[in-house]
Design a protein around this motif. Structure first.
Motif, PDB file in Angstrom:
ATOM      1  N   LYS A  63       0.833  -1.200   0.000  1.00 44.56           N
ATOM      2  CA  LYS A  63       0.000   0.000   0.000  1.00 44.56           C
ATOM      3  C   LYS A  63       0.865   1.245   0.000  1.00 44.56           C
ATOM      4  CE  LYS A  63      -1.276   2.160   3.652  1.00 44.56           C
ATOM      5  NZ  LYS A  63      -2.034   2.583   4.838  1.00 44.56           N
ATOM      6  N   THR A  67      -0.062  10.031  -0.206  1.00 44.46           N
ATOM      7  CA  THR A  67       0.134  10.290  -1.642  1.00 44.46           C
ATOM      8  C   THR A  67      -0.436  11.631  -2.066  1.00 44.46           C
ATOM      9  OG1 THR A  67      -1.829   8.943  -1.988  1.00 44.46           O
ATOM     10  CG2 THR A  67       0.285   7.917  -2.472  1.00 44.46           C
ATOM     11  N   LYS A  71      -1.874  15.747   2.484  1.00 48.48           N
ATOM     12  CA  LYS A  71      -1.372  14.895   3.573  1.00 48.48           C
ATOM     13  C   LYS A  71       0.143  15.040   3.720  1.00 48.48           C
ATOM     14  CE  LYS A  71      -4.465  11.101   4.762  1.00 48.48           C
ATOM     15  NZ  LYS A  71      -4.530   9.671   5.150  1.00 48.48           N
ATOM     16  N   TYR A 149      -3.644   9.197  16.419  1.00 45.60           N
ATOM     17  CA  TYR A 149      -3.002   9.332  15.099  1.00 45.60           C
ATOM     18  C   TYR A 149      -1.887  10.382  15.136  1.00 45.60           C
ATOM     19  CZ  TYR A 149      -6.381   6.374  12.614  1.00 45.60           C
ATOM     20  OH  TYR A 149      -7.123   5.327  12.164  1.00 45.60           O
TER      21      TYR A 149
HETATM   22  C1  OOG Z   1      -1.136   7.014   7.418  1.00 42.51           C
HETATM   23  C2  OOG Z   1      -1.677   6.119   6.337  1.00 42.51           C
HETATM   24  C3  OOG Z   1      -2.143   6.909   5.176  1.00 42.51           C
HETATM   25  C4  OOG Z   1      -3.089   6.853   2.858  1.00 42.51           C
HETATM   26  O1  OOG Z   1      -3.753   6.279   2.000  1.00 42.51           O
HETATM   27  O2  OOG Z   1      -2.665   8.012   2.734  1.00 42.51           O
HETATM   28  C5  OOG Z   1      -2.804   6.115   4.103  1.00 42.51           C
HETATM   29  C6  OOG Z   1      -2.213   7.614   8.268  1.00 42.51           C
HETATM   30  O3  OOG Z   1      -2.780   8.632   7.880  1.00 42.51           O
HETATM   31  O4  OOG Z   1      -2.477   7.070   9.363  1.00 42.51           O
HETATM   32  O5  OOG Z   1      -3.137   4.956   4.182  1.00 42.51           O
END
Ligand code: OOG
Ligand code: MG
Length: 262
Positions: A63, A67, A71, A149
């Motif tokens: 995974k 991306t 984020k 988180y």
């Molecule tokens: C990290 C995992 C992020 C994505 O698709 O961006 C993720 C998190 O936000 O806990 O799976």
């Protein structure tokens, strides 16, 4: 003789595995281990995956996380991260057992099933597309083992990119039947649309994310393999899964997939 470094890596992987199995969230590893860098964090992740394999849960895919530019800005990074999907993460049916999770969230993603190996470095988005057998819609269920988180980049890498569960649309389509950049998804919570996005939210092109994964894995001597499932990254923010709450991802051409908190 294991070195102090490998012992520390092993201990961190076991703490994360215990947090998962006991549903007991952790403070960030980096609070105590300030020098934990991304390279070492990937070793912690790999150790955790080896522990899962040892109890009968082999790797079935990869995974991507972080991306989207939004984020990445939030985490002050300029590149995505990679995690490993294991067989026990594939959700059978729709029901997400919340009593086995800490604080689960769901996010819509475009998923690929590979028809052949993709071996970096130098894999382009075009090469990546040529390696794909089927394209699916997906919901990924993330469940950070860190309290609220709250993590820094090495923490979330060590925690296998918050991976918990995932579910794909049943049929999937061939790559030439869908434009993944313009593919839209509506995300519904309890029947109401709360967010929408296109595949362009994923590094501008989910095939670029797939190529990134192949090239990033190559840096650690790893590769994408024929048959792997690859989750290309969240298209919208992740939404908390409430007890009895239903989260549905409606894709324009990839079908619909839903989960329910139980
Ligand atoms: C990290 C995992 C992020 C994505 O698709 O961006 C993720 C998190 O936000 O806990 O799976
Ligand atoms: Mg995700």
């Amino acid at each position: 003789m294991p070195t102090a470094r490998t012992q520390r890596i092993d201990a961190a992987a076991r703490r994360l595995a215990d947090a998962e199995s006991q549903r007991a969230d952790l403070a960030r590893l980096t609070d105590q281990w300030e020098s934990l860098d991304t390279e070492t964090a990937y070793e912690v992740q790999a150790r955790g995956i080896a522990l899962r394999a040892a109890v009968g849960h082999p790797r079935i895919g990869i995974k991507l996380g972080l991306t989207s530019p939004a984020k990445q800005r939030q985490m002050s990074v300029d590149a995505p991260i990679v995690g490993v999907l294991t067989a026990d993460m594939r959700l059978a049916g729709q029901d997400v057992p919340l009593d086995t999770l800490i604080h689960a969230k769901a996010e819509p993603e475009i998923a690929f099933v590979l028809g052949r190996d993709l071996v970096g470095p130098g894999v382009t988005a075009e090469d990546a597309r040529a390696g794909v057998a089927r394209v699916h819609g997906a919901i990924e269920i993330i469940d950070s083992r860190f309290r609220d988180y709250l993590f820094r980049l090495p923490d979330v890498i060590a925690d296998n990119a918050s991976s918990a569960l995932f579910v794909l649309t049943t049929d999937g389509v061939a790559p030439d039947e869908v434009s993944v950049v313009s593919e839209t998804v509506d995300l519904l919570v309890d029947g109401e649309v709360v967010d929408s996005a296109t595949g362009a939210a994923v590094m501008g092109d989910p095939y670029a994310a797939l190529a990134f994964a192949a090239n990033d894995l190559a840096g650690r001597g790893d590769r994408l393999r024929a048959g792997d499932v690859v989750l290309s990254g969240g298209m919208t923010d992740a939404k908390t899964i409430a007890k009895d709450g239903r989260i549905e991802a409606r894709f324009a051409h990839l079908g619909t997939v839903a989960v329910r908190g139980v």
